[in-house]
Scaffold this active site. Sequence first.
Site, PDB file in Angstrom:
ATOM      1  N   SER A 289       0.845  -1.192   0.000  1.00  0.00           N
ATOM      2  CA  SER A 289       0.000   0.000   0.000  1.00  0.00           C
ATOM      3  C   SER A 289       0.875   1.235   0.000  1.00  0.00           C
ATOM      4  CB  SER A 289      -0.910   0.017   1.238  1.00  0.00           C
ATOM      5  OG  SER A 289      -1.559   1.263   1.380  1.00  0.00           O
TER       6      SER A 289
ATOM      7  N   ASP B  45      -0.032   4.016   0.902  1.00  0.00           N
ATOM      8  CA  ASP B  45      -0.489   4.909   1.968  1.00  0.00           C
ATOM      9  C   ASP B  45       0.272   4.723   3.278  1.00  0.00           C
ATOM     10  OD1 ASP B  45      -2.439   5.675   0.133  1.00  0.00           O
ATOM     11  OD2 ASP B  45      -3.884   4.212   0.893  1.00  0.00           O
TER      12      ASP B  45
ATOM     13  N   MET C 244      -2.108  11.552  -2.205  1.00  0.00           N
ATOM     14  CA  MET C 244      -2.951  10.413  -1.831  1.00  0.00           C
ATOM     15  C   MET C 244      -2.742  10.052  -0.362  1.00  0.00           C
ATOM     16  SD  MET C 244      -2.848   7.890  -5.135  1.00  0.00           S
ATOM     17  CE  MET C 244      -3.988   8.102  -6.490  1.00  0.00           C
TER      18      MET C 244
ATOM     19  N   ARG D 172      -5.639   8.280   1.362  1.00  0.00           N
ATOM     20  CA  ARG D 172      -6.964   7.984   1.925  1.00  0.00           C
ATOM     21  C   ARG D 172      -7.088   8.594   3.327  1.00  0.00           C
ATOM     22  NH1 ARG D 172      -8.557   1.915   1.484  1.00  0.00           N
ATOM     23  NH2 ARG D 172      -6.620   1.655   2.670  1.00  0.00           N
TER      24      ARG D 172
ATOM     25  N   GLN E 236       1.680   9.034  -8.287  1.00  0.00           N
ATOM     26  CA  GLN E 236       2.290   8.560  -7.047  1.00  0.00           C
ATOM     27  C   GLN E 236       2.361   7.040  -6.993  1.00  0.00           C
ATOM     28  OE1 GLN E 236       0.402  11.134  -3.671  1.00  0.00           O
ATOM     29  NE2 GLN E 236      -0.836  11.379  -5.521  1.00  0.00           N
TER      30      GLN E 236
ATOM     31  N   LYS F  42      38.191  17.166   3.728  1.00  0.00           N
ATOM     32  CA  LYS F  42      38.576  15.905   4.368  1.00  0.00           C
ATOM     33  C   LYS F  42      39.625  16.140   5.436  1.00  0.00           C
ATOM     34  CE  LYS F  42      37.436  12.752   0.599  1.00  0.00           C
ATOM     35  NZ  LYS F  42      37.933  11.669  -0.300  1.00  0.00           N
TER      36      LYS F  42
ATOM     37  N   HIS G 278      -2.497   9.486  -9.694  1.00  0.00           N
ATOM     38  CA  HIS G 278      -1.915   8.149  -9.784  1.00  0.00           C
ATOM     39  C   HIS G 278      -0.451   8.140 -10.210  1.00  0.00           C
ATOM     40  CE1 HIS G 278      -6.076   6.973  -9.278  1.00  0.00           C
ATOM     41  NE2 HIS G 278      -5.667   5.737  -9.070  1.00  0.00           N
TER      42      HIS G 278
ATOM     43  N   ARG H 217       4.603  32.398  -6.475  1.00  0.00           N
ATOM     44  CA  ARG H 217       3.291  31.786  -6.370  1.00  0.00           C
ATOM     45  C   ARG H 217       3.166  30.910  -5.114  1.00  0.00           C
ATOM     46  NH1 ARG H 217       2.988  30.291 -12.736  1.00  0.00           N
ATOM     47  NH2 ARG H 217       1.774  32.097 -13.398  1.00  0.00           N
TER      48      ARG H 217
END
Length: 494
Positions: free
Chosen positions: A152, A154, A196, A198, A288, A490, A286, A189
């Site tokens: 998932s 999410d 996404m 959910r 994503q 270094k 989608h 702007r």
Amino acid sequence: MAGAGKKIAVLTSGGDAQGMNAALRAVVRLSYFHHAQIFYIKDGYKGLIAGSMERATWESVANVIQTGGTFIGSARSKEFMTREGRLKAASVLALNEINALICIGGDGSLTGLQLLHSEWGSLMDELIDMDKVSVERGQRCVQLSVVGIVGSIDNDFASSDMTIGADSALTRIVEAIDAVVDTAQSHQRTFVIEVMGRQCGYLALTAALATEADFVFVPEWPAGEDWQSTMCNRLATMRKLGRRLNVVIVAEGAVDTKGKKITPEEVQKVVEEKLKFDTRITKLGHVQRGGRASFLDRLLGTRMGAEAVYTVIEPTLCKEAYVIGIEGNKLKRIPLKKAIERNQMVEYLQTTSEMAASRAVESRSRSSSFSSSTSPATSPAISPRGEDITNITSQYEKKNSNRLGPSSDRSISPILKKNMSLAVLHVGAPAAGMNAITHSFVRCALAAGYDVYGVHNSLTGLASGHIEMLDWSSVAGWVSRGGSMLGTKKLCSE
């Protein structure tokens, strides 16, 4: 070998996620290694009910580890959530004498897997009574070992730090926001980005932390009654500090304390009317979910797929259903029933009152914002969700609040100055992430009341006194920059 005599079937169900193919590859290859027979079920539970099954071969998973989606197909099935649908599925498994099932999918898919496992005995009895399965075959299929792998984007499964696909989705989100920032900077702007997730705000929150977003809305922490003023104060303050753009991230499940959905269009309207800023909306959609799997999802999918096979071929584990999760960097087998119950508790809490919604943040066990009327980092609503979300919320709030004024509807008391100054320098070869660490260090230290200094050119700069005092805006834009903004070496010259 431990897998000899085992017939394993694997399916992908629900929404696709990058890394599913890596998990499939691991399941197939390790099954062959342990001399188990392995079968694909095409198109999820829908395909299982229809009997769409074929034997997997070693070669069939060549060159799939890097690809997105799922090459055996996925689908959501309402029929499988009925007893009749599961009876058909059990018949297909029994007739093919499958004795182990691995499901790669989200919480809905794994809920279906748990139902199938809990009903397996009664389903077999019913099929035998209906003469759809012989008594002899029913005896050979008396037990079904089941294991779930959470796929998932999410990252919404309560018992695992990370789910397959979340890292790839975050990679897409961060790349998109970095690109948007370039054009927003040019035209001064404000961009409202919808992501996404959910009912889980993980993608929105972690993306906000990784891209220096000015404001974020997440479902676990409903926005306060006057979120419009809170947000506009934040954006206006950032402009006064010299920032030429604003980024607001809105999770697709974001709501206010009355349960009203917060949309990108509403946010855009508020910003344009109150601040007169040129504001645009970008819905990533989608994008994503698609594209090649990230390194982490390839690795995680491979590790979880292998662990799933080890679990189903272990004779002592066949009586209980498990889901493979990860805590820290260690894989773990979690009783599937307990994991599903925890997810259901989170869903319940998120559908009740404002307090219940904030308690939902706690209940997600591993790894949301600041549009709320209370401080998320100090609320008792955080701890049960785990250390990840506690740390993320705390870091985001510190990096985006105290020195700039209110981050929520409450007023913040003046910072108590510390009688100590801190300095930061870079030593050795430059590495990606150095600037992000410095950005976080400087802003968190300022929020805590310290004066902060940056040492340029490593130890050489320290020896020569090449030091400057850093303020909040000194590190703006550093999160996405490679190399070392302070300069590093270094060796220290004599």
